[in-house]
Write a protein that holds these residues in place. Structure first.
Motif: not given
Length: 87
Positions: A59-71
């Protein structure tokens, strides 16, 4: 401890457990803060935690690769303090 969230924060939802074997709690990781913001969401296991976070982050526009990199960036910046949540 006081913390100010930026006007347009970069953040994601991430499943984290304080101790091995505990069910993961969904927490909000905000770039620039050295602590995680807890939520009331707790999952049965790590796989369920990732599924819930995939949905929330999508819903924030982040796929798993994106959000795990940010995390990962947030957790590295927190240098061990990320499992200490601010309640």
């Amino acid at each position: 401890m006081t913390a100010c969230i930026p006007d347009e924060p970069t953040y994601c939802f991430c499943p984290l457990a304080d101790e091995e074997g505990e069910p993961p709690q969904i927490r909000i990781l905000i770039e620039g803060l050295n602590f995680a913001v807890p939520t009331a969401l707790v999952c049965l296991d790590r796989a369920d935690g990732f599924a819930v976070c995939d949905s929330l982050n999508r819903a924030l526009g982040l796929d798993r690769d994106s959000w795990t990199a940010l995390a990962a960036r947030c957790l590295r910046a927190g240098a061990g303090g990320m499992n200490n949540t601010l309640h």
